[in-house]
Design an enzyme around this catalytic site. Structure first.
Site, PDB file in Angstrom:
ATOM      1  N   ASP A   1       0.875  -1.174   0.000  1.00 56.87           N
ATOM      2  CA  ASP A   1       0.000   0.000   0.000  1.00 56.87           C
ATOM      3  C   ASP A   1       0.910   1.221   0.000  1.00 56.87           C
ATOM      4  OD1 ASP A   1      -1.782   2.054   0.379  1.00 56.87           O
ATOM      5  OD2 ASP A   1      -2.467   1.397   2.362  1.00 56.87           O
TER       6      ASP A   1
ATOM      7  N   LYS B   1       2.768  11.070  -3.361  1.00 61.97           N
ATOM      8  CA  LYS B   1       1.694  10.410  -4.118  1.00 61.97           C
ATOM      9  C   LYS B   1       0.761  11.435  -4.758  1.00 61.97           C
ATOM     10  CE  LYS B   1      -1.861   6.861  -3.398  1.00 61.97           C
ATOM     11  NZ  LYS B   1      -2.380   5.899  -2.403  1.00 61.97           N
TER      12      LYS B   1
ATOM     13  N   GLU C   1      -7.240   0.464  -4.740  1.00 64.30           N
ATOM     14  CA  GLU C   1      -7.267   0.389  -3.281  1.00 64.30           C
ATOM     15  C   GLU C   1      -8.612  -0.085  -2.718  1.00 64.30           C
ATOM     16  OE1 GLU C   1      -5.959   4.298  -2.294  1.00 64.30           O
ATOM     17  OE2 GLU C   1      -3.883   3.905  -2.879  1.00 64.30           O
TER      18      GLU C   1
ATOM     19  N   ASP D   1     -13.082   4.977   0.856  1.00 62.84           N
ATOM     20  CA  ASP D   1     -11.642   5.004   1.130  1.00 62.84           C
ATOM     21  C   ASP D   1     -11.136   6.447   1.148  1.00 62.84           C
ATOM     22  OD1 ASP D   1      -8.923   4.732   1.252  1.00 62.84           O
ATOM     23  OD2 ASP D   1      -8.726   3.405  -0.475  1.00 62.84           O
TER      24      ASP D   1
END
Length: 620
Positions: free
Chosen positions: A25, A87, A185, A207
């Site tokens: 992750d 990210k 994800e 999420d």
């Protein structure tokens, strides 16, 4: 019946030997690596027993590179050389970040194709920063598992576009990792919940991470994980809650023009305050700035909720759209899975619970669930569970298509199509003797190319010269399981072909993605009108060209008044093309068609005479 042991290319392990594969992750705030051990997925700890790795990299003065907690602690004193939240930058350009410069404490380079961050060790891209994080996780995994990895499943936000996915794979390659698959994800989280809880039914995965928000609607049924719809916001996450609280501190203490070091200090303190307010009703922020000024502010949980409630509501719009796309109502949802550390905020849980009318599922650690699901998928792809495989069907978030004559966007793969997928469609040439065709690949929901995002262009050459409309060009779109696109075009009679693997040098920012979907619905009527006009214009231009060519060849067949009438109708049609609506253009096309009926009959008679000239009745 005897069974053969099948090994994947590059995997030389002996039969029945457990292949070491992990799920990673790669998060905005924290990253984790997990593996299946003794039949169960577990997150792998570092030497200190910590499973989370802060997604922070510091470039030191002596060439040293620090990753994780050590880098995070240095961020307050050395912000210009310490990179966090990479990210949010990966696969994007400076143009995409214009609205975020005011709270990104980095010195950006001038490269327009890829973001560069100037550090004491030179310019570093978000890909390189992410690679350092992945290297650290790879080292941790190999030390913990006692061997070399055959590969990794790396998770990405469902709404990452082609550029962001490709950049993530590039980072893995730099880190020396073999990417078995990029996995969305929310899907990874559903895998963990589905297998751990033996769940069946329709589930929504909510999420909310440090930098991204995703929502997916999935159908779980006895080993089948089918994504029905997905949505989200690729630049909305816990960082935005931190920044809103940071701005509140500045306002409350009349602060402005803070240096990089003071900004990082306050951001870290506001992040800690946010986390405290999950369990406490108030939190205090106290600090001494570099110029000697001191601040002390007490923030209540209710005040924090009021400051950031608009961000929570911003996450609910993609949720509503995903339910609509999946064709289900709130009453059809069996459960809502909460993923991401930011879902620990109480007003987030309250908003989700109120919307769905049920308590969200959070019995698995929201920070670890994505890595656990990725590890399960990695274990299957590595070939360690031949008798327990399950089928995973993901989807593409936005429609993919190409430009046709008149600036129209022809959708080849609609959004929410199951992955991997391949679809082909035939097109033809517009002009006589056309020997080449430019294939313009676009992404979006609108009817006109100008309202969609351009992904790539390539040219198919070597088309045999034919009459307009005679050539048959077959264009094939292929999207792999990672969501990466390739396009090929082939002329059917000769077999000449061209292809391209789409690697755009930019990313779709959060507003662009959300707006593309909203525009596709709110402007549906306007888009259809524009498309109708464009189609009418193509028909009109084709007719004008054909009539003009016919007049050049056989205009002598017409009387002066007939010729004048046709020329007047051509002029009228050309005028409608400039400013007329679709119905006006079609009416002018019909009028020109009627005025040329007699001309067409005379031409046919002449052509028959030409064909029969010099032949006897017996020959015929």
């Amino acid at each position: 019946m005897a069974l053969l042991q099948i090994a994947e290319p590059g995997m030389s392990a002996a039969p029945h030997q457990h292949r070491l594969a992990v799920g990673i992750d790669l998060g905005t705030t924290n990253s984790l690596v997990a593996a299946v051990r003794s039949g169960s997925a577990v997150c792998l700890p570092d030497e200190g027993g910590r499973v989370t790795l802060p997604s922070v990299v510091r470039y030191g003065s002596d060439g040293e590179i620090q990753v994780g907690a050590q880098a995070l602690s240095a961020q307050k004193t050395d912000p210009a050389n310490t990179v966090s939240s990479a990210k949010r930058l990966i696969g994007r350009t400076l143009a995409d970040l214009q609205q975020e410069h005011h709270y990104l404490p980095y010195r950006f380079g001038q490269n327009e194709r890829v973001i560069e961050l100037n550090t004491r060790q030179g310019a570093k891209t978000p890909i390189e920063v992410s690679a350092e994080i992945l290297k650290t996780l790879k080292t941790r995994a190999e030390a913990s598992l006692g061997g070399d990895l055959v590969g990794a499943v790396i998770t990405v936000p469902a709404y990452f576009d082609d550029a962001q996915r490709q950049a993530t794979k590039d980072a893995a390659r730099l880190a020396g990792l073999n990417v078995l698959r990029l996995l969305n994800e929310p899907t990874a989280a559903a895998i963990a919940y589905g297998l751990d809880n033996a769940s069946e039914g329709t589930f929504v995965v909510y999420d909310l991470g440090g930098g991204t928000f995703d929502v997916s609607v999935l159908q779980l049924s006895k080993g089948l994980f089918e994504v029905k719809a997905t949505g989200g916001n690729s630049a909305l996450g816990g960082d935005d809650f931190d920044h809103r609280l940071f701005c509140h501190l500045l306002e409350e203490n009349s602060l402005s023009q803070l240096g990089e070091q003071d900004s990082q200090l306050l951001l870290s303190l506001t992040r800690a305050a946010k986390e405290t307010l999950t369990t406490e009703t108030e939190a205090a922020v106290s600090a001494t700035l570099s110029d000697g000024r001191t601040i002390h502010t007490v923030i209540t949980r209710q005040a924090f909720h009021n400051l950031t409630q608009h961000l929570v509501l911003k996450t609910m719009e993609p949720v509503k759209q995903a339910l609509k796309d999946a064709g289900i109502g709130k009453a059809d949802v069996s459960g809502v899975i909460m993923v991401g550390g930011s879902t620990r905020m109480l007003h987030v849980q309250q908003a989700v619970g109120t919307f769905f009318g049920q308590t969200p599922l959070n019995n698995l650690n929201p920070d670890e669930v994505v890595a656990l699901g990725a590890a399960m998928q990695a274990d299957v792809l590595a070939g360690n569970k031949p008798d327990g495989e399950w089928l995973l069907l993901d989807v593409t978030p936005l429609s993919l298509g190409l430009e046709t004559y008149g600036g129209l966007a022809e959708k080849v793969i609609p959004r929410n199509s199951t992955l991997p997928t391949a679809r082909a469609q035939e097109f033809t040439t517009f002009k006589d003797g056309q020997t080449a065709m430019t294939i313009h690949v676009v992404q979006g929901e609108r009817e006109l190319v100008s309202d969609c995002r351009s992904l790539a262009k390539f040219t198919l050459r070597g088309i045999p010269p034919m009459a307009a409309g005679a050539a048959r060009i077959r264009v094939t779109f292929q999207v792999d399981a990672d969501g990466l696109l390739s396009v090929s075009a082939q002329e059917q009679s000769t077999g000449v072909q061209a292809q391209i693997e789409v690697k755009p040098s930019y990313g779709l920012d959060d507003d662009t993605i959300t707006q593309m979907l909203k525009d596709g619905m709110s402007n549906a009527a306007e888009d259809m009108a524009a498309r109708a006009r464009a189609e009418a214009a193509v028909e009109a231009e084709s007719l004008i060209e054909a009539v003009s060519a016919a007049l050049t060849l056989d205009g002598d067949l017409l009387e002066a008044d007939e010729l004048a009438a046709i020329e007047a109708d051509i002029a009228a049609l050309q005028s409608r093309l400039k400013n007329g609506a679709a119905e006006d253009i079609r009416a002018a096309v019909a009028k020109l068609g009627r005025s040329t009926d007699n001309f067409a009959a005379k031409r046919m008679n002449r052509n028959i005479q030409r064909a029969l000239q010099g032949q006897s009745v017996d020959d015929i």
